[in-house]
Design an enzyme around this catalytic site. Sequence first.
Site, short mmCIF file in Angstrom:
data_model
loop_
_atom_site.label_atom_id
_atom_site.label_comp_id
_atom_site.label_asym_id
_atom_site.label_seq_id
_atom_site.Cartn_x
_atom_site.Cartn_y
_atom_site.Cartn_z
N ASP A 153 0.86 -1.18 0.00
CA ASP A 153 0.00 0.00 0.00
C ASP A 153 0.89 1.22 0.00
OD1 ASP A 153 0.07 1.11 3.05
OD2 ASP A 153 0.23 -1.06 3.02
N HIS A 475 1.39 -9.06 -3.39
CA HIS A 475 0.43 -8.06 -2.96
C HIS A 475 1.16 -6.71 -2.95
CE1 HIS A 475 -3.12 -6.48 -0.86
NE2 HIS A 475 -2.26 -5.76 -0.17
N ASP A 520 1.16 -17.64 -3.99
CA ASP A 520 1.57 -16.53 -4.85
C ASP A 520 0.33 -15.92 -5.50
OD1 ASP A 520 2.94 -14.73 -6.41
OD2 ASP A 520 3.61 -16.22 -7.88
N GLU A 529 2.61 -10.21 0.59
CA GLU A 529 2.92 -8.79 0.49
C GLU A 529 4.42 -8.59 0.58
OE1 GLU A 529 1.15 -4.52 2.09
OE2 GLU A 529 0.79 -6.33 3.26
#
Length: 548
Positions: A153, A475, A520, A529
């Site tokens: 993020d 991720h 994965d 992530e």
Amino acid sequence: MKISNSVFVNQAGYPLKGPKVFTAAEAGEFELVEAGSGRILYEGVMSPLKEDRASGLAVAKGDFSGFEEAGRFFLRMKESGAVSPEFAVGERPYAALEKALLKSFYFQRCGMELTAEYAGPWSHGPCHLAEAHVHGNPEERYPQTGGWHDAGDYGKYTVAAVKAVADLLLAYERFPGAFAEPVGIPNASRLPDVLAEVQFELEFLLLMQRPDGEVYHKVTTAEFPPYDCMPEFDLAELIFSPVSDTATGSFAAGMALAARVYRELEPGLAERYAEAAKRAWRSLQGRPAAEGFRNPPGIITGEYGDKSSADEVYWAAAELFRLTGEAEYLQAAEAKLEEGWESWTAVRGNALLCRLGWAYTAGYGTLSLLDAGPGLVPEALRARLLGAWLAEAEEYAERSAADGFGISLLPEEYIWGSNMLVMNRAMVLITAEGMTGDKRFGQAALAHWDYLLGRNVLGYCYVTGFGANRVLNPHHRPSEGDGVAEPVPGMVAGGPNVRLQDETAVSLLAGAAPAACYVDHMESYSTNEMTIYWNSPAVFVAAYAGRI
């Protein structure tokens, strides 16, 4: 040649003169085969089969350390014909990987355009340029641009950032030769790339400090953007979450460490970092510790909560003592050590006292005091800390020798970010070798490195862009949204997580052995992530492994 899923090797390769160990799900004889020619150049015998609880398999180990010829090879089991992925043996098998692990921080940069000159197909526009407001006060706004996005993020979190900074600076301090070559980032300074990259983060961290010395815990949007949102299109309001003692303590430690590392090369920078560290330290004095950080109302981004700031304060005191030599900081470090000793050594041996995490940071303070020059730390204190550090390293080494895949994790320790734990423990082992000269510690560290790069039950090289069986769907929002088939290279995936803490993991991994609880898949944020502080210990370990 069909690659078997039962012969597990370091897919990045093995050093010419170093240990070369692998794992297979069968015993018996093996042979080393030259790729291309098919010539058999080495033969050996596996250890007996042994049940490995974490992987759920019976496995054996093979050793071809006596082979010292450069080239590309694969291993083949004589009885079954099972073969491994190809790998290199050479003087510098990890050269490209070392650079990629470090360059991954450039790809996480916030607030600037990543141009094709440096970023290649993973280029994108500048992002997050607006000021952020302080939570609860929309009129109070400050600059926040710069630094590294924390993970998949776009949040920026102080405690996570400081762990990453510390690992990189410690890697440079111990292995400066590992960072002599450019890695392909914009750098107009006289600093080596690793210090130029860390400076980019440090300049952002200075923005997180209030005039009174306390430090904001994080700056994020209120919630995460969509999975395919590129950073320049993440336009939601940015918010400084409240200050915290854990952020302030870790900030003081990281800035003091930075001041020490930069003072010879850039004394002006070092002075700024030292002053910021001292202001943060002063803000913590004369009042009781605040309660651990919790997300304020309306904020649902990563919390990085921590119930106690005692370990951060211990680390800060140790680093300020290393920087200044002033007795008051050593006394403060000793006081915190005495206060925390019982709890830090009660969980399992000396684990918390030697932990190198973002939440449990006491290990950095311990390492700092152990690294102090002769006579600076009282001998009784140094002996106590050294005994704890070496006892922890000994336990890791013993577990590594017993584990089917050569690492020190117990089955229940395959948790969120288990690959960080693997690399953190390799750091403890590497530093223990440096303190004692005992090669067993270094060999155990290299086994942890092998695990990250493919010697694991799933046969994954857990670093994007590398290995025959590589991570393709991390991720990581830029890798999802950029339209490029390959993800950003050089990122360490989180790794197996027995707790299955996302819906994808629950649906696909129920009943899997602990070491196999990885998928994965972009939506499996609890296994797949990336974060800056998973990459940072890998940079440290790579700097060591690349010098073998």
